[in-house]
Every structure is written in structure tokens, then in C-alpha cells.
Motif scaffolding. Sequence first.
Motif, mmCIF file in Angstrom:
data_model
loop_
_atom_site.group_PDB
_atom_site.id
_atom_site.type_symbol
_atom_site.label_atom_id
_atom_site.label_comp_id
_atom_site.label_asym_id
_atom_site.label_seq_id
_atom_site.Cartn_x
_atom_site.Cartn_y
_atom_site.Cartn_z
ATOM 1 N N ILE A 142 -4.332 9.243 2.293
ATOM 2 C CA ILE A 142 -3.843 8.030 2.938
ATOM 3 C C ILE A 142 -3.741 6.955 1.866
ATOM 4 O O ILE A 142 -4.684 6.742 1.101
ATOM 5 C CB ILE A 142 -4.781 7.560 4.071
ATOM 6 N N ILE A 143 -2.591 6.307 1.803
ATOM 7 C CA ILE A 143 -2.403 5.187 0.884
ATOM 8 C C ILE A 143 -2.029 3.962 1.712
ATOM 9 O O ILE A 143 -1.022 3.965 2.427
ATOM 10 C CB ILE A 143 -1.316 5.483 -0.164
ATOM 11 N N ASN A 144 -2.854 2.939 1.631
ATOM 12 C CA ASN A 144 -2.609 1.688 2.321
ATOM 13 C C ASN A 144 -2.072 0.652 1.337
ATOM 14 O O ASN A 144 -2.462 0.648 0.162
ATOM 15 C CB ASN A 144 -3.897 1.169 2.974
ATOM 16 N N THR A 145 -1.205 -0.215 1.800
ATOM 17 C CA THR A 145 -0.559 -1.178 0.918
ATOM 18 C C THR A 145 -1.179 -2.556 1.058
ATOM 19 O O THR A 145 -1.210 -3.143 2.136
ATOM 20 C CB THR A 145 0.946 -1.275 1.214
ATOM 21 N N SER A 146 -1.685 -3.062 -0.045
ATOM 22 C CA SER A 146 -2.207 -4.423 -0.118
ATOM 23 C C SER A 146 -1.226 -5.263 -0.931
ATOM 24 O O SER A 146 -0.019 -5.045 -0.888
ATOM 25 C CB SER A 146 -3.611 -4.422 -0.734
ATOM 26 N N SER A 147 -1.732 -6.196 -1.711
ATOM 27 C CA SER A 147 -0.897 -7.078 -2.513
ATOM 28 C C SER A 147 -1.729 -7.683 -3.628
ATOM 29 O O SER A 147 -2.950 -7.885 -3.468
ATOM 30 C CB SER A 147 -0.317 -8.206 -1.645
ATOM 31 N N GLY A 148 -1.085 -7.976 -4.738
ATOM 32 C CA GLY A 148 -1.771 -8.716 -5.791
ATOM 33 C C GLY A 148 -2.318 -10.029 -5.281
ATOM 34 O O GLY A 148 -3.296 -10.571 -5.816
ATOM 35 N N TYR A 202 -0.985 -14.172 4.905
ATOM 36 C CA TYR A 202 -0.545 -12.844 4.461
ATOM 37 C C TYR A 202 -1.612 -12.186 3.599
ATOM 38 O O TYR A 202 -1.985 -11.018 3.808
ATOM 39 C CB TYR A 202 0.768 -12.988 3.691
ATOM 40 N N ALA A 203 -2.136 -12.927 2.632
ATOM 41 C CA ALA A 203 -3.121 -12.363 1.715
ATOM 42 C C ALA A 203 -4.423 -12.021 2.430
ATOM 43 O O ALA A 203 -5.094 -11.044 2.077
ATOM 44 C CB ALA A 203 -3.392 -13.342 0.576
ATOM 45 N N ALA A 204 -4.788 -12.814 3.437
ATOM 46 C CA ALA A 204 -6.002 -12.515 4.201
ATOM 47 C C ALA A 204 -5.885 -11.161 4.892
ATOM 48 O O ALA A 204 -6.856 -10.396 4.952
ATOM 49 C CB ALA A 204 -6.264 -13.620 5.221
ATOM 50 N N MET A 205 -4.704 -10.851 5.421
ATOM 51 C CA MET A 205 -4.498 -9.542 6.053
ATOM 52 C C MET A 205 -4.629 -8.424 5.018
ATOM 53 O O MET A 205 -5.217 -7.367 5.283
ATOM 54 C CB MET A 205 -3.120 -9.459 6.708
ATOM 55 N N LYS A 206 -4.101 -8.660 3.825
ATOM 56 C CA LYS A 206 -4.170 -7.649 2.782
ATOM 57 C C LYS A 206 -5.596 -7.469 2.283
ATOM 58 O O LYS A 206 -6.009 -6.357 1.930
ATOM 59 C CB LYS A 206 -3.227 -8.011 1.627
ATOM 60 N N GLY A 207 -6.362 -8.548 2.245
ATOM 61 C CA GLY A 207 -7.771 -8.410 1.910
ATOM 62 C C GLY A 207 -8.489 -7.534 2.923
ATOM 63 O O GLY A 207 -9.339 -6.702 2.571
ATOM 64 N N GLY A 208 -8.134 -7.698 4.193
ATOM 65 C CA GLY A 208 -8.693 -6.843 5.238
ATOM 66 C C GLY A 208 -8.323 -5.387 5.044
ATOM 67 O O GLY A 208 -9.142 -4.483 5.283
#
Length: 262
Positions: A149-155, A167-173
Motif C-alpha cells: 500500500i502506498i499512500n500519498t502525502s506532500s512535502g 491541505y497539509a494537515a490532512m497529509k500529516g494525518g
Amino acid sequence: MNQASSSPAATSSRIALVTGGSRGLGKNAALHLARDGVGVILTYVSNQQAAEQTVAEIEAGGGRALALRLDLGDSRSFAAFADVVRSSLRDSWGAERFDYLINNGGMGMHASIAETTEDVFDQLSNVHLKGTFFLTQALLPLIADGGRIINTSSGLARFSLPGYAAYAAMKGGIEVLSRYMAKEFGARGIAVNTVAPGAIETDFGGGRVRDNAELNAFVASQTALGRAGRPDDIGAAIASLVKTENGWINAQRIEISGGMFV
């Protein structure tokens, strides 16, 4: 669920499901996986034509693919979607399971904390965080033991730029969730990692990095390798992560940014 296109029934040694695979980074990942001989199920929300074009591109290169409609913001639809995936695996590949889940689908939003509405915040949460959590839950019985499984976050979950707080808070999650998935799914041999793209030249967020020369130059000036990212940078990395020889990489956040803000 609407099936946009499918290949003739056939057996494939490996199959990936890529959410948001009709455009942008998801499409690029789907193309790279297909070039490596992986069968691809890609999802789209509303642009069926783009999904069909991606399937056609994969099949023109000798690969096998099909496209299914999925709204990541509607978790109530996930059980029915899983049923469609199950039947599609059987009909198109003669398979009962797929190997790789690439949780890529998402949406962008640029607004300060003061300007972010609750509705937009909820939409981001439903698509990125809740969607990833419950779609993975729904599809888990269909993922083969030893899969990935590969999940996508963000820099943006590492560095902070004004306008991307929600947006970044969701990616931190997502990054935290990935570690828990790795822990809980490890008994089945399923490795779970997060990829965190930097600023990439796509149509994401209205194509700001791709089309705004000033922003593109700023990104390049803040990146060790001296340019903004390109879709192939991300798609190739995702395809590499699912290869057998990389199976010991697990529970990791892998930033693919060319060294942005180091």
C-alpha cells in the motif's frame, strides 16, 4: 459503479489499483506500473473521457487496464465499489486479489487559515483522510498477502507555506495513518509506505507550479537539484517501491522533492 473500459479476460501476475489514476500523478504512476507489466485498475470521479484515454494509452503499450468510477468523498459508496473491484478482477484478470493499492486521489485547495471555510475543510478531510482510511478498510480483503500500500502525502507536511494549512494537515494525518497500517497489516506481509511529492508540474491546484513562471522559478531556486518536479519523477518512484527487491522498505515517509527546502 460505472466501468469506463476493460481489457479481455486474462491472468496477470501483478495488479495495482490506483485512485485518481486518470490524470496527473496518478495517471503517471499507472503508466509506469503498466510498463513494468502490472495490470492496472484506475479510478476517476467525473472525467470518464480522461479515464478511457489513460486505459487506451496503457493498452496501446501492451498493458492491461480498466477504469472504475469512485468518489473518494463518499465513504458510503466504498462497499459497493469493493464489490465492483471483486467482479472486475475475476472478469478481466481471472484473479481474486490485487497486489498494490496506490491511494493517490485527492484535491487541492489554497486558502489561509482565516479564509478556510468549514465546508472546504470537511471536503478535504473526507477525500484525503477519511477516504484513504475507509477505502483501504473496504479493499483490505481484496489485497493479496505480501502486497503493498502506498499512500500519498506532500512535502507540505514537512515544510510550511502560507495557504496550505488545511491541505497539509490532512497529509500529516496520512503519514501517521500509514505507520499504523504498516503495524497492523504486517502480519499479512503487506508493506505500507508514504510518498510525499514536492512541487510538481501538473494541473493540480490549477496548474500553478506548471504554468506560473514566477512560482516555478521560486520552486527551482529552493530545490537542491535546481528545478521543479515532473510527473515522471513521482510515477517512476511509486513503480519502483512496489518491486519485489524493495519489499523490506516499510512504514517510511519517502519525500520525492529533489531536495526542496533542505
